[in-house]
Design a protein around this motif. Structure first.
Motif, short mmCIF file in Angstrom:
data_model
loop_
_atom_site.label_atom_id
_atom_site.label_comp_id
_atom_site.label_asym_id
_atom_site.label_seq_id
_atom_site.Cartn_x
_atom_site.Cartn_y
_atom_site.Cartn_z
N ILE A 276 5.30 10.55 -2.48
CA ILE A 276 6.33 11.21 -3.26
C ILE A 276 5.62 11.82 -4.45
O ILE A 276 5.07 11.09 -5.29
N GLY A 277 5.59 13.14 -4.52
CA GLY A 277 4.78 13.79 -5.55
C GLY A 277 3.32 13.45 -5.34
O GLY A 277 2.80 13.59 -4.22
N ASP A 278 2.64 12.96 -6.38
CA ASP A 278 1.23 12.61 -6.23
C ASP A 278 1.02 11.10 -6.11
O ASP A 278 -0.10 10.62 -6.26
N LEU A 279 2.09 10.36 -5.79
CA LEU A 279 1.99 8.91 -5.59
C LEU A 279 2.06 8.58 -4.10
O LEU A 279 2.78 9.22 -3.34
N THR A 280 1.30 7.54 -3.71
CA THR A 280 1.29 7.08 -2.32
C THR A 280 1.91 5.69 -2.25
O THR A 280 1.61 4.83 -3.07
N PHE A 281 2.77 5.49 -1.22
CA PHE A 281 3.46 4.21 -1.06
C PHE A 281 3.22 3.64 0.32
O PHE A 281 3.23 4.38 1.32
N ALA A 282 2.98 2.32 0.37
CA ALA A 282 2.87 1.60 1.65
C ALA A 282 4.25 1.10 2.03
O ALA A 282 4.97 0.53 1.21
N ILE A 283 4.63 1.29 3.29
CA ILE A 283 5.97 0.96 3.77
C ILE A 283 5.84 -0.03 4.92
O ILE A 283 5.19 0.25 5.93
N SER A 284 6.46 -1.19 4.77
CA SER A 284 6.45 -2.23 5.81
C SER A 284 7.79 -2.20 6.54
O SER A 284 8.71 -1.48 6.14
N PRO A 285 7.95 -3.00 7.60
CA PRO A 285 9.23 -3.00 8.31
C PRO A 285 10.43 -3.31 7.42
O PRO A 285 11.51 -2.77 7.61
N LYS A 286 10.26 -4.19 6.43
CA LYS A 286 11.38 -4.61 5.59
C LYS A 286 11.50 -3.84 4.28
O LYS A 286 12.39 -4.11 3.48
N SER A 287 10.61 -2.89 4.03
CA SER A 287 10.63 -2.16 2.76
C SER A 287 11.89 -1.32 2.63
O SER A 287 12.30 -0.64 3.58
N PHE A 288 12.49 -1.34 1.41
CA PHE A 288 13.51 -0.34 1.12
C PHE A 288 12.80 0.93 0.67
O PHE A 288 12.04 0.94 -0.29
N TYR A 289 13.06 2.01 1.39
CA TYR A 289 12.46 3.30 1.08
C TYR A 289 13.49 4.35 1.44
O TYR A 289 14.05 4.32 2.54
N GLN A 290 13.78 5.26 0.52
CA GLN A 290 14.83 6.25 0.76
C GLN A 290 14.59 6.97 2.09
O GLN A 290 13.46 7.34 2.41
N VAL A 291 15.68 7.18 2.87
CA VAL A 291 15.52 7.70 4.23
C VAL A 291 15.39 9.23 4.29
O VAL A 291 15.08 9.78 5.33
N ASN A 292 15.66 9.91 3.16
CA ASN A 292 15.54 11.37 3.13
C ASN A 292 14.43 11.73 2.16
O ASN A 292 14.66 11.86 0.95
N PRO A 293 13.20 11.88 2.65
CA PRO A 293 12.06 12.05 1.74
C PRO A 293 12.09 13.33 0.92
O PRO A 293 11.61 13.36 -0.21
N VAL A 294 12.66 14.41 1.47
CA VAL A 294 12.72 15.67 0.72
C VAL A 294 13.62 15.52 -0.50
O VAL A 294 13.26 15.87 -1.63
N GLN A 295 14.81 14.95 -0.31
CA GLN A 295 15.75 14.79 -1.41
C GLN A 295 15.37 13.64 -2.34
O GLN A 295 15.80 13.60 -3.50
N THR A 296 14.57 12.70 -1.85
CA THR A 296 14.10 11.61 -2.72
C THR A 296 13.32 12.18 -3.90
O THR A 296 13.50 11.75 -5.04
N LYS A 297 12.46 13.13 -3.63
CA LYS A 297 11.69 13.77 -4.71
C LYS A 297 12.63 14.45 -5.70
O LYS A 297 12.46 14.35 -6.93
N VAL A 298 13.67 15.11 -5.21
CA VAL A 298 14.66 15.76 -6.07
C VAL A 298 15.36 14.72 -6.94
O VAL A 298 15.53 14.88 -8.16
N LEU A 299 15.78 13.61 -6.30
CA LEU A 299 16.49 12.54 -6.99
C LEU A 299 15.64 11.92 -8.09
O LEU A 299 16.08 11.74 -9.23
#
Length: 460
Positions: A276-299
């Motif tokens: 998201i932007g210039d940050l990198t995130f690790a996502i596991s099966p149980k991670s909460f991560y917004q499901v719409n990546p394009v709008q996540t950056k906007v939000l």
């Protein structure tokens, strides 16, 4: 003909022609018979519809669309005809969807928060409101001896049919899912049966990194053993080289909770990554991560703008998840404190901070409404509090703690306008002023809308 309760002007199973006058915040059309409202899904304002009355209450009823005599210019041909209940607005033009969501936010601000004149900025929609989801969780069942996948029919646990293509899933997930089902049938993996508590496979979860192209496939099983595991992995990874993680989650409980407590990596990595932007995130099966990546950056950009942080500010990020908003804030703040009740999420947040070279973010496991009062007693005085609660909104104890801490600004990220408005009324009464509300369409073709709100402490 079925008897109506009280003196209602319609009866159950009655057929009638009705003009649609309005729309609910969930997207159902509203027509009236002698002032008695009927809610009819899949209809739009201005349409003339032949309906069947399917339920009658004292003050309102529900109808089923049988035929359209007159159609709205805002009606569009649905891309998907399954109508699983997920994309309940797909018969509606995208411009009308955005207008409906904007009106929903306006209405709750007026009727629930009693904020008549608050600034509500125009909703931010998507250039392309399709194929935006980066995560799916698909139940499995058995029909005529064959394992099938698809979504449950509304208000039931009956899978509609094999659903290979979904308008809101990413293109890659639409390719992988039918092949996974093919492999399960090829190697005789049995679908889980809720009634008998037998069978092996309960759900298939797929997660993708929108900007990295990485994919994780998760098999949720009742049993510790997954039949033909090696053959399934070999064929799956050979056909789709972008798959970087295959995981098994074991849920042996009689429950409708999807994921169990035990997870093991079958092949590849334990995480996938996204940016998201210039940050990198690790996502596991149980991670909460917004499901719409394009709008996540906007939000998140809007939340950061409202927070208006400088290098001297101390920030609390409540309900921080894996640290997505926290790390955005930490790039500008003196210090960020994140709170999250899920221990695995806090571990991910700490790793994500380290991964991005951020050392001014501190993460704590606990319930926000318990941790905040403790920090208040210890003398922590945040300049800004950012809160992103679940749909039920904030607990009263948490709102009291925010008010008592007297931050200069509160940024409230909400996925439910009704609970947002309820909480804003409490914060207003506690000495804060709602300055601006920005709706964001995170879930096109559904009735859901997110909003970011800026509050400032009065007299600051």
């Amino acid at each position: 003909m079925a008897k109506s309760p009280g003196n209602t002007p319609v009866q159950k199973n009655e057929q009638l022609t009705i003009t649609i006058e309005d729309m609910t915040h969930e997207g159902s059309g509203v027509g009236k018979v002698d002032g008695y409202p009927l809610f009819i899904p899949k209809t739009l304002p201005g349409e003339e519809a032949v309906i069947k009355v399917v339920k009658v209450n004292k003050n309102y009823g529900f109808g089923k669309l049988l035929e359209l005599k007159k159609t709205s210019p805002e009606r569009v041909e649905p891309t998907c005809h399954v109508y699983c209940g997920g994309c309940q607005l797909q018969h509606m033009s995208y411009s009308l969807q955005l207008q409906m969501k904007q009106n929903q936010v306006h209405n709750v601000m007026k009727k629930v928060a009693h904020l008549e004149h608050v600034l509500i900025s125009p909703i931010i929609g998507m250039d392309d409101p399709s194929h935006y989801r980066n995560k799916i969780q698909i139940p499995v069942d058995e029909k005529n001896g064959e394992l099938i996948t698809g979504y449950y029919q509304k208000r039931s646990h009956r899978i509609l049919k094999n659903q290979d293509t979904c308008y809101v899933h990413s293109h890659a997930m639409n390719e992988v899912l039918p092949f996974v089902r093919h492999l399960m049938n090829k190697y005789g993996v049995k679908a889980y049966d809720e009634k008998t508590h037998r069978g092996e496979l309960r759900h298939i979860m797929i997660r993708t990194g929108h900007f990295t192209g990485e994919m994780m496939v998760v098999f949720v099983t009742r049993t510790a053993k997954l039949p033909a595991k090696e053959q399934i992995i070999e064929e799956l990874t050979e056909k789709f080289p972008f798959i970087s993680s295959i995981v098994q989650n074991i849920n042996d409980q009689r429950t409708n909770v999807i994921l169990g407590k035990k997870t093991k990596v079958l092949w590849g990595a334990a995480y996938i990554h996204d940016t998201i932007g210039d940050l990198t995130f690790a996502i596991s099966p149980k991670s909460f991560y917004q499901v719409n990546p394009v709008q996540t950056k906007v939000l998140y950009d809007k939340a950061l703008e409202y927070a208006n942080i400088d290098e001297n500010d101390v920030v609390i990020d409540a309900y921080c998840g894996i640290g997505t908003i926290s790390l955005f804030l930490a790039q500008k703040a003196k210090k960020v404190y994140g709170i999250e009740v899920v221990p695995e999420a806090i571990e991910d947040a700490k790793k994500n901070a380290e991964r991005n070279g951020i050392d001014n973010a501190e993460f704590t496991v606990g319930r926000a409404e318990k941790v905040m009062p403790k920090w208040k007693k210890e003398g922590l005085k945040p300049d800004v509090i950012v809160v992103d609660p679940p749909r039920k909104g904030c607990d009263p104890e948490f709102l009291d703690a925010m008010i008592a801490m007297e931050p200069k600004r509160i940024v409230y990220v909400s996925c439910n306008p009704s609970t947002l408005a309820r909480d804003l009324r409490i914060l207003e009464d506690g000495g804060f002023e709602t300055k601006e509300v920005q709706p964001v369409d995170m879930f096109p073709n559904t009735g859901h809308v997110e909003a970011v709100t800026l509050l400032c402490r009065q007299n600051t």
